[in-house]
Structure formats: structure tokens, C-alpha cells
Design a protein around this motif. Structure first.
Motif, mmCIF file in Angstrom:
data_model
loop_
_atom_site.group_PDB
_atom_site.id
_atom_site.type_symbol
_atom_site.label_atom_id
_atom_site.label_comp_id
_atom_site.label_asym_id
_atom_site.label_seq_id
_atom_site.Cartn_x
_atom_site.Cartn_y
_atom_site.Cartn_z
ATOM 1 N N GLY A 215 0.814 -1.214 0.000
ATOM 2 C CA GLY A 215 0.000 0.000 0.000
ATOM 3 C C GLY A 215 0.841 1.255 0.000
ATOM 4 N N LEU A 216 1.922 1.235 0.765
ATOM 5 C CA LEU A 216 2.782 2.417 0.837
ATOM 6 C C LEU A 216 3.408 2.706 -0.519
ATOM 7 C CD1 LEU A 216 4.051 4.599 2.632
ATOM 8 C CD2 LEU A 216 5.864 2.966 3.190
ATOM 9 N N ASP A 217 3.840 1.662 -1.209
ATOM 10 C CA ASP A 217 4.424 1.850 -2.542
ATOM 11 C C ASP A 217 3.433 2.513 -3.493
ATOM 12 O OD1 ASP A 217 7.041 0.957 -2.253
ATOM 13 O OD2 ASP A 217 6.502 -1.130 -2.593
ATOM 14 N N ARG A 218 2.196 2.082 -3.448
ATOM 15 C CA ARG A 218 1.210 2.652 -4.354
ATOM 16 C C ARG A 218 0.845 4.072 -3.960
ATOM 17 N NH1 ARG A 218 2.145 -2.070 -4.807
ATOM 18 N NH2 ARG A 218 1.651 -3.304 -6.664
ATOM 19 N N LEU A 219 0.863 4.340 -2.678
ATOM 20 C CA LEU A 219 0.636 5.720 -2.234
ATOM 21 C C LEU A 219 1.777 6.624 -2.748
ATOM 22 C CD1 LEU A 219 -0.333 6.755 1.381
ATOM 23 C CD2 LEU A 219 1.402 7.992 0.132
ATOM 24 N N LEU A 220 3.026 6.155 -2.595
ATOM 25 C CA LEU A 220 4.162 6.963 -3.042
ATOM 26 C C LEU A 220 4.198 7.093 -4.562
ATOM 27 C CD1 LEU A 220 6.918 5.692 -0.574
ATOM 28 C CD2 LEU A 220 5.564 7.787 -0.434
ATOM 29 N N ASP A 221 3.743 6.061 -5.281
ATOM 30 C CA ASP A 221 3.651 6.160 -6.738
ATOM 31 C C ASP A 221 2.772 7.350 -7.121
ATOM 32 O OD1 ASP A 221 5.225 3.923 -7.137
ATOM 33 O OD2 ASP A 221 3.530 2.563 -7.497
ATOM 34 N N GLY A 222 1.691 7.529 -6.385
ATOM 35 C CA GLY A 222 0.768 8.619 -6.687
ATOM 36 C C GLY A 222 1.289 9.993 -6.331
ATOM 37 N N LEU A 223 2.354 10.050 -5.537
ATOM 38 C CA LEU A 223 2.947 11.334 -5.142
ATOM 39 C C LEU A 223 4.038 11.792 -6.089
ATOM 40 C CD1 LEU A 223 3.247 10.903 -1.260
ATOM 41 C CD2 LEU A 223 1.403 11.958 -2.583
ATOM 42 N N GLN A 224 4.441 10.928 -7.001
ATOM 43 C CA GLN A 224 5.513 11.315 -7.930
ATOM 44 C C GLN A 224 5.050 12.528 -8.732
ATOM 45 O OE1 GLN A 224 8.556 8.178 -7.491
ATOM 46 N NE2 GLN A 224 8.529 10.107 -8.600
ATOM 47 N N PRO A 225 5.830 13.619 -8.726
ATOM 48 C CA PRO A 225 5.444 14.808 -9.495
ATOM 49 C C PRO A 225 5.343 14.488 -10.989
ATOM 50 C CG PRO A 225 7.234 15.310 -7.968
ATOM 51 C CD PRO A 225 7.064 13.819 -7.981
#
Length: 225
Positions: A215-225
């Protein structure tokens, strides 16, 4: 921002301090659960009169906030400060370390969700997290929103994990918890809930580090500018 900050005045007979009181509150939390952390309960644990605690803390809420700040401060700021590591890895390290630390005190999950995270340790953590997200390329507003999102994911995950274990004991090993959850899913009727029954093996592992990192990986994927 209003804070009930503890003072550093000397206590009765020199036996008390902010650290001693927070240590006692944590012992009660771990041994008897959060309901035991009253001013009277802490005073009994320390062998002093309840009014002795008010030299250091104005009320129980201030003690709980100090306990939360201790639990936050025990972990993670160093992980975020490791500038030789990529920004995503630092947030991963923060989240994994803080999750593991909170699960050593399962009774703390409700406290962390119910107390403002505005102590010095929590503020330092928030500031470093904003630094890392700015480094990732997010502007000021997006970094602030992303910081909140990371913390909500982390605390929500821990709260659901902690709800399944005894608040007066560290969380059992993951394999034991998975086995217990699997037994519960095995009792689900496949005829009535076919998708749930078919996914039982995955659902049983919701409380694992693997699921947390997924889940954390997918959350961080969505934060990529």
C-alpha cells in the motif's frame, strides 16, 4: 498552536521528572492498557500523591500527549535525515520503523489517533517529512497534503492491526496473527461470500509488513510529481 507543555520544575523529594512520569505512564499502558493511565494510576505506580504530578503536567491530556510524543520521537527522524538514501526509501524506512515501534505498544494506537501530534518530537518528524517531500519535487501545498496522507495511512494501518491484539502485550509475530485470521476466513461460507472465500489467503495477510509496503508503494507512486 496551543500546547500544554510540561515544565521542568523539580518534583517532590527529587524523585519525579517529566521523563519518570512518562516512563510510568508507558508501563501502565503496556501492563494494563490505556484505561489505566489516569493521574491517580500514574501516581500510584510512582508511589506519590496525585497532586505531585501537577508540578509537571496540568492534566491527564498533557501526559497522554507527552506519551504520544515519546512514541513518535523514539523512531524515524533519523531515517528521514539519511540524505544519502533516495527520498522514497527514507519514507519507507520511516513508516516501517514507526509501525514496528507502535506495535510494540498496541495500547498506544488509540492514543496516537486521539491526541494532537503537536509535541516537539512530532513537529520535528513533520518538518523532516516535509523536507523529504519537497526534495521529491512537490510544491509547498502538495508536500503538506502528502505528509498528511502518509501519516494517515500509517496510523490507520497500525490502528487496525492493534485492534486485533491484546493491548497489554506486544503484537505476536506476523505468522501467528496471519494463522488466526486465516482460521476466521476458513469459516466464511464460500456459497454465500464466494469472492471473500476465494481471496481469504490474501485477506488473512492484511496485517503483514508485505501488505503495508504494498500500500505504501502505491501511495508513493501517486505522489511522484
Amino acid at each position: 498552536m496551543r500546547q500544554n507543555a510540561p515544565t521542568s520544575k523539580p518534583g517532590p523529594r527529587g524523585i519525579l521528572s517529566v521523563q519518570v512520569i512518562v516512563d510510568a505512564a508507558l508501563r501502565l499502558l503496556d501492563d494494563k492498557g490505556p484505561d489505566a493511565m489516569s493521574m491517580r494510576g500514574i501516581a500510584t505506580e510512582l508511589g506519590v500523591a496525585p497532586n505531585a504530578l501537577y508540578t509537571y503536567f496540568p492534566d491527564k491530556a498533557a501526559v497522554l500527549r507527552a506519551v504520544v510524543d515519546r512514541l513518535i520521537g523514539e523512531h524515524a527522524v533519523a531515517a528521514l535525515a539519511a540524505t544519502e538514501r533516495p527520498w522514497r526509501q527514507r519514507i519507507h524506512d520511516l513508516a516501517l520503523e514507526l509501525r514496528a515501534g507502535l506495535l510494540r505498544h498496541p495500547g498506544a494506537a488509540g492514543l496516537v489517533l486521539g491526541a494532537p501530534m503537536d509535541g516537539p518530537q512530532a513537529l520535528a518528524l513533520g518538518e523532516r517529512l516535509l523536507d523529504v517531500l519537497a526534495e521529491a519535487g512537490l510544491d509547498q501545498d502538495d508536500a503538506a497534503r502528502a505528509s498528511y496522507l502518509v501519516i494517515v495511512y500509517l496510523l490507520g494501518f497500525v490502528a487496525l492491526e492493534a485492534a486485533e491484539v491484546d493491548p497489554t502485550r506486544p503484537a505476536p509475530p506476523e505468522d501467528e496473527r496471519v494463522a488466526s485470521r486465516q482460521a476466521g476466513f476458513d469459516a466464511v461460507s464460500a456459497a454465500e461470500y464466494p469472492r471473500t472465500a476465494a481471496s481469504a489467503g490474501t485477506m488473512a495477510r492484511y496485517i503483514t509488513t508485505e501488505q503495508f509496503a504494498w500500500g505504501l508503494d502505491r501511495l508513493l507512486d501517486g505522489l511522484q510529481p
